[in-house]
Scaffold this motif. Structure first.
Motif, PDB file in Angstrom:
ATOM      1  N   VAL A  92       0.836  -1.194   0.000  1.00 16.96           N
ATOM      2  CA  VAL A  92       0.000   0.000   0.000  1.00 16.96           C
ATOM      3  C   VAL A  92       0.871   1.244   0.000  1.00 16.96           C
ATOM      4  O   VAL A  92       2.074   1.195   0.284  1.00 16.96           O
ATOM      5  N   LEU A  93       0.241   2.373  -0.315  1.00 17.22           N
ATOM      6  CA  LEU A  93       0.898   3.671  -0.187  1.00 17.22           C
ATOM      7  C   LEU A  93      -0.174   4.746  -0.138  1.00 17.22           C
ATOM      8  O   LEU A  93      -1.334   4.527  -0.511  1.00 17.22           O
ATOM      9  N   PHE A  94       0.217   5.929   0.330  1.00  9.88           N
ATOM     10  CA  PHE A  94      -0.650   7.097   0.347  1.00  9.88           C
ATOM     11  C   PHE A  94      -0.190   8.080  -0.724  1.00  9.88           C
ATOM     12  O   PHE A  94       1.007   8.226  -0.974  1.00  9.88           O
ATOM     13  N   ALA A  95      -1.158   8.771  -1.331  1.00  4.28           N
ATOM     14  CA  ALA A  95      -0.852   9.834  -2.290  1.00  4.28           C
ATOM     15  C   ALA A  95      -1.813  10.986  -2.042  1.00  4.28           C
ATOM     16  O   ALA A  95      -3.011  10.775  -1.806  1.00  4.28           O
ATOM     17  N   ASP A  96      -1.287  12.205  -2.074  1.00  5.76           N
ATOM     18  CA  ASP A  96      -2.122  13.372  -1.831  1.00  5.76           C
ATOM     19  C   ASP A  96      -3.223  13.486  -2.877  1.00  5.76           C
ATOM     20  O   ASP A  96      -2.969  13.372  -4.087  1.00  5.76           O
ATOM     21  N   VAL A  97      -4.438  13.720  -2.422  1.00  9.50           N
ATOM     22  CA  VAL A  97      -5.574  13.860  -3.331  1.00  9.50           C
ATOM     23  C   VAL A  97      -5.326  14.979  -4.339  1.00  9.50           C
ATOM     24  O   VAL A  97      -5.706  14.882  -5.506  1.00  9.50           O
ATOM     25  N   GLY A  98      -4.651  16.036  -3.892  1.00  9.67           N
ATOM     26  CA  GLY A  98      -4.438  17.197  -4.747  1.00  9.67           C
ATOM     27  C   GLY A  98      -3.249  17.108  -5.672  1.00  9.67           C
ATOM     28  O   GLY A  98      -2.888  18.123  -6.300  1.00  9.67           O
TER      29      GLY A  98
END
Length: 282
Positions: free
Chosen positions: A242-248
């Motif tokens: 998994v990873l996180f990415a900024d919505v913007g």
């Protein structure tokens, strides 16, 4: 509410390992308090004698709400407020986090302020970028000074977007000692990008600190390195990546989606401004 970190970890782990991808941040917090970080919050909700939900925070990081059911938010907010808990920031899936923030505000009178949100992605079928020059290798102790500088630069950029973190001078060494693995992308003997694959936990590893110094950006180095780390993690027997990415950030979101990452949920961060602080500011 628990004051014994080990007892809490043992009791809360079944809540989180049921879906380790969804609870990736909570499992990181759980690992932190097991390793000696102070638990800002460690509480379980029981129903019919069995753990039904959990809330955990470690050190200065936001309290994680991915394990707290929406219908339990009012009772948990009331119990924490009655116990005199001080909460600065919470994070988690939008429905759960907004429900708790509403309940906490009703109990304490605190105002709620939002930070930029992130998508949580989970890897499906991996597609590695082609034609990127250079090669990947795992970092060693000799790379620690550079990794620490790049981690701090990464955190500074996040801080400019209102959800950065504070790094200690030995945080990178601690991370390596704990089983995290840093990858670095090299071009003709020069390191140009880094990424971190966190220590596997319950069949899940999170990719973090995907960073390229400004002078080396635009060539696909970080994307290629991320893909290699994902392959290494999968080949080592860890199915959930998994990873996180900024919505913007539309660029990074497109890149991750092309690599095979699929959205799981929106992860939001909400900060609390205590009522007495508002009074003083006025």
């Amino acid at each position: 509410m628990y004051s014994d970190a080990r007892a809490f970890a043992d009791a809360a782990r079944p809540v989180y390992v049921a879906d380790p991808a969804r609870h990736t941040a909570a499992l990181t917090a759980l690992r932190g308090i097991e390793r000696g970080s102070a638990a800002s919050v460690a509480a379980l909700v029981y129903r019919a004698g069995r753990p039904y939900g959990a809330i955990v925070g470690n050190g200065p990081f936001p309290v994680t709400l991915s394990g707290l059911p929406v219908d339990a938010a009012p009772a948990v907010a009331r119990a924490l407020a009655d116990a005199g808990a001080v909460l600065d920031c919470v994070r988690g899936p939008r429905p759960e986090t907004e429900a708790f923030a509403e309940a906490w505000s009703a109990e304490t009178g605190a105002d709620v302020a939002a930070s930029p949100s992130r998508w949580l992605y989970e890897l499906g079928t991996l597609t590695e970028p082609e034609g990127v020059p250079g090669e990947a290798r795992l970092a060693t102790a000799e790379d620690l000074p550079l990794l620490q500088r790049w981690r701090q630069a990464f955190a500074d950029e996040l801080a400019a977007m209102a959800h950065g973190e504070t790094l200690s001078s030995n945080s990178t060494a601690w991370s390596l000692d704990d089983g995290d693995r840093y990858g670095m992308w090299w071009i003709r003997g020069t390191p140009v990008a880094m990424a971190l694959a966190r220590r596997p936990e319950s069949g899940m590893s999170r990719i973090s600190y995907v960073y390229t110094p400004e002078e080396h950006r635009g060539h696909g180095y970080a994307s290629a390195l991320t893909a290699v780390l994902c392959r290494w993690v999968r080949d080592a027997g860890t199915p959930h990546v998994v990873l996180f990415a900024d919505v913007g950030n539309p660029v990074s979101n497109r890149i991750y989606q092309r690599m095979g990452f699929q959205r799981r949920m929106e992860d939001i961060e909400l900060r609390f401004v205590p009522a007495h602080t508002r009074t003083l500011e006025r």
